[in-house]
Motif scaffolding. Structure first.
Motif, PDB file in Angstrom:
ATOM      1  N   ALA A 320       5.710  63.143  28.246  1.00  0.00           N
ATOM      2  CA  ALA A 320       5.200  61.895  27.671  1.00  0.00           C
ATOM      3  C   ALA A 320       6.106  61.443  26.535  1.00  0.00           C
ATOM      4  O   ALA A 320       6.223  62.113  25.522  1.00  0.00           O
ATOM      5  CB  ALA A 320       3.776  62.083  27.155  1.00  0.00           C
ATOM      6  N   GLY A 321       6.738  60.308  26.745  1.00  0.00           N
ATOM      7  CA  GLY A 321       7.614  59.755  25.717  1.00  0.00           C
ATOM      8  C   GLY A 321       7.169  58.401  25.218  1.00  0.00           C
ATOM      9  O   GLY A 321       7.854  57.782  24.405  1.00  0.00           O
ATOM     10  N   GLY A 322       6.022  57.935  25.730  1.00  0.00           N
ATOM     11  CA  GLY A 322       5.482  56.650  25.279  1.00  0.00           C
ATOM     12  C   GLY A 322       6.183  55.471  25.900  1.00  0.00           C
ATOM     13  O   GLY A 322       5.588  54.712  26.668  1.00  0.00           O
ATOM     14  N   ALA A 323       7.459  55.287  25.581  1.00  0.00           N
ATOM     15  CA  ALA A 323       8.256  54.177  26.098  1.00  0.00           C
ATOM     16  C   ALA A 323       9.388  54.737  26.950  1.00  0.00           C
ATOM     17  O   ALA A 323      10.206  55.515  26.461  1.00  0.00           O
ATOM     18  CB  ALA A 323       8.818  53.341  24.944  1.00  0.00           C
ATOM     19  N   TYR A 324       9.437  54.345  28.221  1.00  0.00           N
ATOM     20  CA  TYR A 324      10.421  54.935  29.126  1.00  0.00           C
ATOM     21  C   TYR A 324      11.817  54.361  28.919  1.00  0.00           C
ATOM     22  O   TYR A 324      12.009  53.434  28.141  1.00  0.00           O
ATOM     23  CB  TYR A 324       9.982  54.797  30.583  1.00  0.00           C
ATOM     24  N   ASN A 325      12.775  54.974  29.610  1.00  0.00           N
ATOM     25  CA  ASN A 325      14.199  54.668  29.448  1.00  0.00           C
ATOM     26  C   ASN A 325      14.664  54.970  28.023  1.00  0.00           C
ATOM     27  O   ASN A 325      15.268  54.143  27.342  1.00  0.00           O
ATOM     28  CB  ASN A 325      14.525  53.224  29.837  1.00  0.00           C
ATOM     29  N   SER A 326      14.324  56.184  27.592  1.00  0.00           N
ATOM     30  CA  SER A 326      14.859  56.780  26.359  1.00  0.00           C
ATOM     31  C   SER A 326      14.250  56.273  25.068  1.00  0.00           C
ATOM     32  O   SER A 326      14.732  56.591  23.987  1.00  0.00           O
ATOM     33  CB  SER A 326      16.390  56.627  26.286  1.00  0.00           C
ATOM     34  N   GLY A 327      13.158  55.498  25.138  1.00  0.00           N
ATOM     35  CA  GLY A 327      12.503  55.044  23.926  1.00  0.00           C
ATOM     36  C   GLY A 327      13.274  53.953  23.199  1.00  0.00           C
ATOM     37  O   GLY A 327      14.111  53.261  23.785  1.00  0.00           O
ATOM     38  N   HIS A 328      12.981  53.782  21.914  1.00  0.00           N
ATOM     39  CA  HIS A 328      13.562  52.686  21.133  1.00  0.00           C
ATOM     40  C   HIS A 328      13.907  53.210  19.742  1.00  0.00           C
ATOM     41  O   HIS A 328      13.026  53.659  19.005  1.00  0.00           O
ATOM     42  CB  HIS A 328      12.551  51.537  21.027  1.00  0.00           C
ATOM     43  N   ASN A 329      15.171  53.131  19.385  1.00  0.00           N
ATOM     44  CA  ASN A 329      15.610  53.623  18.078  1.00  0.00           C
ATOM     45  C   ASN A 329      14.863  52.915  16.957  1.00  0.00           C
ATOM     46  O   ASN A 329      14.602  51.711  17.008  1.00  0.00           O
ATOM     47  CB  ASN A 329      17.118  53.416  17.918  1.00  0.00           C
ATOM     48  N   LEU A 330      14.501  53.671  15.916  1.00  0.00           N
ATOM     49  CA  LEU A 330      13.774  53.214  14.740  1.00  0.00           C
ATOM     50  C   LEU A 330      12.328  52.825  15.037  1.00  0.00           C
ATOM     51  O   LEU A 330      11.651  52.240  14.180  1.00  0.00           O
ATOM     52  CB  LEU A 330      14.506  52.043  14.058  1.00  0.00           C
ATOM     53  N   VAL A 331      11.873  53.157  16.240  1.00  0.00           N
ATOM     54  CA  VAL A 331      10.455  52.982  16.575  1.00  0.00           C
ATOM     55  C   VAL A 331       9.895  54.299  17.103  1.00  0.00           C
ATOM     56  O   VAL A 331       9.035  54.919  16.483  1.00  0.00           O
ATOM     57  CB  VAL A 331      10.223  51.846  17.599  1.00  0.00           C
ATOM     58  N   THR A 332      10.402  54.757  18.258  1.00  0.00           N
ATOM     59  CA  THR A 332       9.860  55.981  18.852  1.00  0.00           C
ATOM     60  C   THR A 332      10.365  57.249  18.177  1.00  0.00           C
ATOM     61  O   THR A 332       9.952  58.351  18.542  1.00  0.00           O
ATOM     62  CB  THR A 332      10.173  56.029  20.360  1.00  0.00           C
ATOM     63  N   ASN A 333      11.244  57.109  17.212  1.00  0.00           N
ATOM     64  CA  ASN A 333      11.676  58.242  16.393  1.00  0.00           C
ATOM     65  C   ASN A 333      11.363  58.005  14.916  1.00  0.00           C
ATOM     66  O   ASN A 333      11.939  58.636  14.035  1.00  0.00           O
ATOM     67  CB  ASN A 333      13.172  58.532  16.577  1.00  0.00           C
ATOM     68  N   ALA A 334      10.429  57.087  14.652  1.00  0.00           N
ATOM     69  CA  ALA A 334      10.076  56.719  13.286  1.00  0.00           C
ATOM     70  C   ALA A 334       8.607  57.037  13.000  1.00  0.00           C
ATOM     71  O   ALA A 334       7.837  57.404  13.900  1.00  0.00           O
ATOM     72  CB  ALA A 334      10.348  55.234  13.064  1.00  0.00           C
ATOM     73  N   PHE A 335       8.208  56.862  11.754  1.00  0.00           N
ATOM     74  CA  PHE A 335       6.850  57.209  11.326  1.00  0.00           C
ATOM     75  C   PHE A 335       5.783  56.499  12.148  1.00  0.00           C
ATOM     76  O   PHE A 335       4.749  57.086  12.488  1.00  0.00           O
ATOM     77  CB  PHE A 335       6.667  56.875   9.841  1.00  0.00           C
ATOM     78  N   VAL A 336       6.012  55.232  12.490  1.00  0.00           N
ATOM     79  CA  VAL A 336       4.988  54.458  13.193  1.00  0.00           C
ATOM     80  C   VAL A 336       4.592  55.095  14.519  1.00  0.00           C
ATOM     81  O   VAL A 336       3.458  54.936  14.989  1.00  0.00           O
ATOM     82  CB  VAL A 336       5.464  52.997  13.403  1.00  0.00           C
ATOM     83  N   PHE A 374      19.964  67.514  14.599  1.00  0.00           N
ATOM     84  CA  PHE A 374      18.749  68.329  14.730  1.00  0.00           C
ATOM     85  C   PHE A 374      17.800  68.209  13.535  1.00  0.00           C
ATOM     86  O   PHE A 374      16.876  69.015  13.401  1.00  0.00           O
ATOM     87  CB  PHE A 374      19.079  69.813  14.962  1.00  0.00           C
ATOM     88  N   GLU A 375      18.007  67.233  12.668  1.00  0.00           N
ATOM     89  CA  GLU A 375      17.045  67.007  11.592  1.00  0.00           C
ATOM     90  C   GLU A 375      15.708  66.563  12.196  1.00  0.00           C
ATOM     91  O   GLU A 375      15.677  65.779  13.145  1.00  0.00           O
ATOM     92  CB  GLU A 375      17.558  65.921  10.638  1.00  0.00           C
ATOM     93  N   PRO A 376      14.583  67.046  11.652  1.00  0.00           N
ATOM     94  CA  PRO A 376      13.285  66.657  12.212  1.00  0.00           C
ATOM     95  C   PRO A 376      12.988  65.177  12.001  1.00  0.00           C
ATOM     96  O   PRO A 376      13.211  64.634  10.914  1.00  0.00           O
ATOM     97  CB  PRO A 376      12.288  67.519  11.423  1.00  0.00           C
ATOM     98  N   ASN A 377      12.486  64.521  13.044  1.00  0.00           N
ATOM     99  CA  ASN A 377      11.928  63.183  12.938  1.00  0.00           C
ATOM    100  C   ASN A 377      10.462  63.294  12.521  1.00  0.00           C
ATOM    101  O   ASN A 377       9.880  64.380  12.578  1.00  0.00           O
ATOM    102  CB  ASN A 377      12.080  62.445  14.270  1.00  0.00           C
ATOM    103  N   PRO A 378       9.831  62.200  12.094  1.00  0.00           N
ATOM    104  CA  PRO A 378       8.443  62.290  11.606  1.00  0.00           C
ATOM    105  C   PRO A 378       7.479  62.964  12.571  1.00  0.00           C
ATOM    106  O   PRO A 378       6.600  63.727  12.142  1.00  0.00           O
ATOM    107  CB  PRO A 378       8.070  60.824  11.367  1.00  0.00           C
ATOM    108  N   ASP A 379       7.619  62.732  13.872  1.00  0.00           N
ATOM    109  CA  ASP A 379       6.673  63.323  14.823  1.00  0.00           C
ATOM    110  C   ASP A 379       6.830  64.832  14.950  1.00  0.00           C
ATOM    111  O   ASP A 379       5.928  65.505  15.453  1.00  0.00           O
ATOM    112  CB  ASP A 379       6.818  62.671  16.201  1.00  0.00           C
ATOM    113  N   TYR A 380       7.966  65.379  14.507  1.00  0.00           N
ATOM    114  CA  TYR A 380       8.070  66.843  14.487  1.00  0.00           C
ATOM    115  C   TYR A 380       6.983  67.412  13.589  1.00  0.00           C
ATOM    116  O   TYR A 380       6.311  68.390  13.936  1.00  0.00           O
ATOM    117  CB  TYR A 380       9.453  67.274  13.987  1.00  0.00           C
ATOM    118  N   TYR A 381       6.789  66.787  12.431  1.00  0.00           N
ATOM    119  CA  TYR A 381       5.773  67.272  11.499  1.00  0.00           C
ATOM    120  C   TYR A 381       4.362  66.942  11.992  1.00  0.00           C
ATOM    121  O   TYR A 381       3.422  67.686  11.714  1.00  0.00           O
ATOM    122  CB  TYR A 381       6.037  66.722  10.101  1.00  0.00           C
TER     123      TYR A 381
END
Length: 434
Positions: A320-336, A374-381
């Motif tokens: 489950a990645g939410g948004a397919y085709n690799s997601g969206h930079n600054l959205v699917t790897n961000a706090f929101v 390899f720095e953690p993104n918000p969803d890691y936490y």
């Protein structure tokens, strides 16, 4: 009023309600959370949190953006302490190895007569790449890393081996498991522990790229079970049989589950309910309760099929990645994105889903870890918070007052007094550096 997300970490034996006021700027709303603590409505695995590693090479690009870098299974740097410590922090983390290209992977065991080459970009090929190969020395390196990290490995096998693609796009013929069987035997001979063998990726229902009928997939699952039983006959801890790793389809899943009641341990499905990563309105979707709630039909549908069948198989979200085709930079790897992710974890648990695999651990724009360092993104936490605090028993929870607040309750992972509510957070995230 802005979108509010509230998760209860509670252990109760009786009914409990909590009233509070939520406010932002000049808007306010009163609400009540009602928790029925008499009996659980679901029970998740203790290692519910799972993440994926994919096969995509650096040339995997979406909408002109190439976000995978060296995150694929064939080229991922396994010597970074930050990466190792990020996995070890879960103790254990389930890791599912698979994805679109898994059904084009051959394994370079003794039976393989083909050159062992990496994937090459070719737009005329299905999925946009040629066949690729897993060298056994790379498999050795991966297992060395997994053992040091204490990961529980789920490996996705190539389910298209031996089939031909018909003019209507369907995959015809039985699964040829010769190479997979040799690969499994190598794995057992090396004493590598595999938590589960998963067959195929997104080949169920209408499929992605191609599809396999439910009847044929059931026969292939029985074949997988047979070779696992043979290869692991002298091994105490036998791996799970996991399938089909694709998108939920009511008729297909109903037929398939009815025909695999004696051969299947886990039924997996995938979720990308936010649409394509290129969508410029992803943030609005993530914060829209009607969009979040829309996928509940998938969870409840699969839950009902299992409940009404004689199968003993458990339901997992395999990817489950939410948004397919690799997601969206600054959205699917961000706090929101935690508003989507945490809601998914809560909703999946509510429908007795045992494990939830996030796409991805690293790679694309939806990784729990940043692809470059390899720095953690918000969803890691978010994932680590869930793993440390949320216990196995899921309690019935409802909220009245506004649809902008979504609430879920589990008994606390650490036992606490039944008369107290535990509202906790990770104040000091773990140090992951070298």
């Amino acid at each position: 009023m802005g979108f509010c997300f509230w998760v209860c970490f509670i252990c109760l034996l009786n009914f409990y309600s909590l009233s509070f006021v939520s406010s932002q700027a000049d808007a306010s709303a009163e609400g009540t959370v009602f928790i029925d603590g008499k009996a659980p409505i679901g029970r998740i695995d203790d290692d519910f949190i799972c993440a994926t590693l994919d096969w995509w090479p650096p040339e995997k690009c979406d909408y002109g953006t190439c976000s995978w870098g060296l995150a694929g299974l064939l080229n991922l740097d396994l010597n970074k302490n930050l990466f190792l410590n990020a996995v070890k922090a879960f103790s254990p983390l389930k890791i599912r190895l698979g994805g679109t290209l898994q059904d084009k992977v051959i394994y370079d065991t003794d039976d393989n007569q083909l050159p062992c080459t990496s994937f090459v970009k070719n737009t005329s090929e299905m999925f946009g790449f040629t066949q690729g190969c897993l060298p056994m020395n790379r498999w050795d390196d991966l297992n060395s890393f997994f053992q040091k990290a204490g990961a529980r490995v789920i490996f996705g096998l190539n389910a298209l081996a031996g089939r031909t693609i018909a003019p209507d796009g369907s995959a015809v013929g039985a699964w040829n498991y010769t190479n997979a069987e040799s690969f499994m035997q190598y794995t057992v001979d090396k004493n590598y522990t595999i938590h589960g063998w998963e067959l195929g990726n997104e080949l169920c229902g209408s499929g992605v790229g191609t599809r396999v009928s439910a009847d044929q997939y059931a026969a292939d699952t029985a074949a997988l079970q047979s070779i696992v039983q043979k290869i692991y006959q002298n091994v105490d801890l036998k791996p799970l049989i996991i399938t089909p790793g694709g998108f939920y389809d009511l008729d297909w899943f109903t037929e398939y589950i009815d025909k695999t009641t004696k051969s299947l341990d886990v039924v997996t499905h995938h979720i990308y309910n936010l649409g394509p990563g290129v969508d410029d309105h992803l943030v609005e979707k993530i914060l829209d309760p009607s969009i979040l709630e829309g996928v509940s039909g998938t969870f409840s549908g699969l839950h009902n099929i299992i409940k009404n069948s004689t199968t003993s198989a458990a339901a997992w979200v395999g990817e489950a990645g939410g948004a397919y085709n690799s997601g969206h930079n600054l959205v699917t790897n961000a706090f929101v994105f935690s508003f989507w992710y945490l809601d998914q974890l809560g909703m999946a648990s509510k429908y007795d889903t045992k494990t939830y695999c996030r796409q991805s651990l690293v790679g694309g724009n939806y990784g729990l870890l940043n692809t470059t360092n390899f720095e953690p993104n918000p969803d890691y936490y978010s994932a680590l918070l869930w793993h440390r605090l949320m216990g196995r028993n899921v309690l019935s929870t409802s909220f009245t007052g506004t649809d902008k607040i979504r609430s879920y309750t589990h008994c606390a992972k650490q036992s606490v007094s039944s008369s107290h509510m535990q509202l906790s957070s990770i104040v000091n995230p773990p140090f992951l550096g070298p």
